[in-house]
Design an enzyme around this catalytic site. Structure first.
Site, mmCIF file in Angstrom:
data_model
loop_
_atom_site.group_PDB
_atom_site.id
_atom_site.type_symbol
_atom_site.label_atom_id
_atom_site.label_comp_id
_atom_site.label_asym_id
_atom_site.label_seq_id
_atom_site.Cartn_x
_atom_site.Cartn_y
_atom_site.Cartn_z
ATOM 1 N N CYS B 83 121.288 90.443 0.130
ATOM 2 C CA CYS B 83 121.804 90.629 1.492
ATOM 3 C C CYS B 83 122.026 89.299 2.201
ATOM 4 O O CYS B 83 122.545 89.277 3.313
ATOM 5 C CB CYS B 83 120.842 91.484 2.311
ATOM 6 N N HIS B 332 126.089 95.986 9.192
ATOM 7 C CA HIS B 332 125.525 95.185 8.109
ATOM 8 C C HIS B 332 126.226 95.492 6.786
ATOM 9 O O HIS B 332 125.675 96.156 5.912
ATOM 10 C CB HIS B 332 124.015 95.484 8.016
#
Lengths: 140, 385
Positions: B83, B332
């Protein structure tokens, strides 16, 4: 999960096989070839007790692909007697039957039943330590 | 090593892009960034991405993006750090320009997540953890974060509601960002009523699954003013790692990678936390925001949540965070989020953040975290006033 990978993982999954540094005696799970504590590359295999306690836990209400059976189950961060910590699923536990500090022990259970090549994958889970009835030892 | 500046930025809106593919999103952001910089052809392109192989059956991603952006022939590489890929791609581009290997480099972070069902995305995200000792046991990424949240609540005596300021602030700020996925304010009741994903983490503790791409163009600082009147200098750039699994850490509630990468950027730029005007942090889950604030030295251990409760994180507070919605409200798209953060810091420093604009900012920080904070990428950006 596939067959070669599963075979490689069996010592850890079935018996909690770990690595102990021959220099500083620190135990590592998963096994590693260089000690995180002292940097030594001299390690020996060691089998963990499977006895420990819950440091934290979480209830999973969504599962990854292949783990639909895990919806509603509990995951825990566990510290074993040897000082090793690991993350594993809990089993044989009532919905509200777990708390931080709960003593747990390893059991071998099914992790998933629909892996590639028809594999049924078994591995460690943890359950609350079963309390022996007082006097049960003497009677048997 | 020579100083490096950002001379242009571009992005797609963040959301569910049913009509746009992985490549279209990336190309759109690249073209927008190059147009903003006034650059026709970059020397190299780096693509930050986590899951193109697993979710879109596409690797060799940077080649694809370079090709469809109109630049076959240039050097192009994919950068992956879970991430944190979107921060890592800027870090990689920074090293390449700083070293003198290339002058004009475009870094694009892109992720296309919504084509797959929820369990497929959950499986994909779990690949950021230890595949053999966490994911193979059916343990989701959210569950790992939930273990940390419960431990934190237990150790420091917080209730779930104490985490709500992170979410309320992010949504408030997202209202002012036209590119954000969620542009709706929420209140504490919404937070408390939201359904659980992995108890004690609810859907509103979590950032959403979505698509998006953001790109920035880098060049040597000495050449930056020939492209734009308002370049933003990369004052410092650092990555650090920790153990991939939660188990082996001395203290699971300490993000060593976030600490180390923050210390490295403070040292490189000769600044301390009090010099930072605002912070785009990795608010993938509320607990991650708290632990990031503590690791970076903005709050003492166990005080990250209190720091938020005391209104420090609002746009008028001591340290505004998630100023354009953060991962929580802007969204996100995992491998793109770190690049969105850099873009948003650049916009703030150039005075181009529109209704989200902060007053009088000179130094901004961005931190992108991957896995269970097994990797963290931190940047400091600045402008002369």
């Amino acid at each position: 999960m596939n067959l070669p990978r599963y075979r490689r993982l069996q010592p850890a999954f079935y018996r909690l096989q770990a690595a102990r540094c021959t220099a500083c005696r620190q135990v590592h799970f998963p096994s590693r070839t260089r000690c995180l504590g002292c940097g030594s590359a001299s390690m020996e295999p060691v089998r963990l007790s499977g006895q420990g306690r819950v440091l934290s836990f979480a209830r999973m209400l969504h599962a990854a692909r292949g783990f639909q059976d895990s919806v509603g189950s509990l995951t825990a961060l566990i510290e074993l007697r040897e000082g090793v910590r690991l993350v594993a699923q809990l089993t044989d536990v009532e919905p509200d039957g777990i708390g931080i500090g709960q003593e747990v022990e390893m059991v071998l259970r099914r992790l998933r039943s629909d892996a590639e090549q028809g594999l049924i994958v078994y591995g460690y889970k943890f359950r609350p330590v079963l309390k022996r009835q007082a006097g049960a030892q003497a009677q048997s | 090593m020579r100083p490096v500046s950002i001379i242009g930025v571009g992005q797609t809106p963040v959301g569910e892009h049913w009509q746009k593919s992985l490549r279209e999103l990336a190309v759109e952001a690249v073209q927008a960034a190059l147009a903003d910089a006034g650059v026709e052809r970059p020397d190299a392109l780096f693509a930050g991405n986590m899951l193109s192989g697993g979710l879109c059956e596409q690797e060799n991603l940077a080649t694809l993006v370079a090709d469809f952006s109109g630049f076959p022939g240039i050097e192009a590489l994919k950068i992956e750090a879970a991430c944190a890929s979107g921060g890592a791609v800027v870090r990689a581009a920074h090293m390449v320009v700083a070293s003198g290997a290339h002058d004009l480099v475009v870094a694009v972070g892109v992720e296309k997540m919504t084509d797959l069902g929820g369990d497929g995305v959950t499986s994909g995200l779990a690949t950021a953890a230890d595949a053999d000792y966490e994911a193979a046991h059916g343990i989701t990424f959210t569950a790992l974060n939930a273990l940390l949240m419960r431990l934190y609540m237990e150790r420091y005596g917080y209730a779930r509601r104490d985490f709500s300021p992170f979410v309320i602030t992010a949504h408030e700020n997202g209202v002012h960002n036209p590119q954000a996925m969620f542009r709706e304010a929420i209140d504490e009741k919404d937070f408390l009523d939201s359904p659980m994903v992995a108890e004690p983490i609810s859907i509103l503790d979590s950032s959403p699954v979505c698509d998006g791409a953001a790109a920035v163009v880098l060049c040597p600082t000495e050449k930056a003013r020939s492209f734009t009147e308002r370049p933003v200098q990369i004052l410092a750039s650092a990555t650090a790692t920790d153990t991939i699994g939660l188990g082996p850490r001395k203290d699971p509630l300490w993000f060593e990678s976030a600490y180390l990468s923050a210390q490295r950027v403070y040292q490189q730029a000769g600044v301390s936390p009090k010099d930072i005007n605002f912070f785009e942090l990795h608010d993938a889950f509320t607990i991650v925001s708290a632990l990031s604030l503590e690791a970076c030295g903005f709050a003492e251990r166990g005080q990250g949540v209190r720091f938020a409760q005391e209104c420090n994180i609002h746009r008028n507070g001591k340290l505004p965070i998630s100023t354009q919605g953060g991962l929580k409200a802007r969204g996100h798209p995992v491998g793109a989020s770190g690049t969105y953060q850099i873009l948003e810091v650049v916009d703030q420093l150039r005075g181009r953040a529109g209704e989200a604009q902060l007053g009088n900012v000179r130094i901004g920080m961005a931190q992108s975290i991957g896995g269970m904070a097994s990797v963290a990428v931190t940047h400091l950006l600045g402008v002369e006033v």
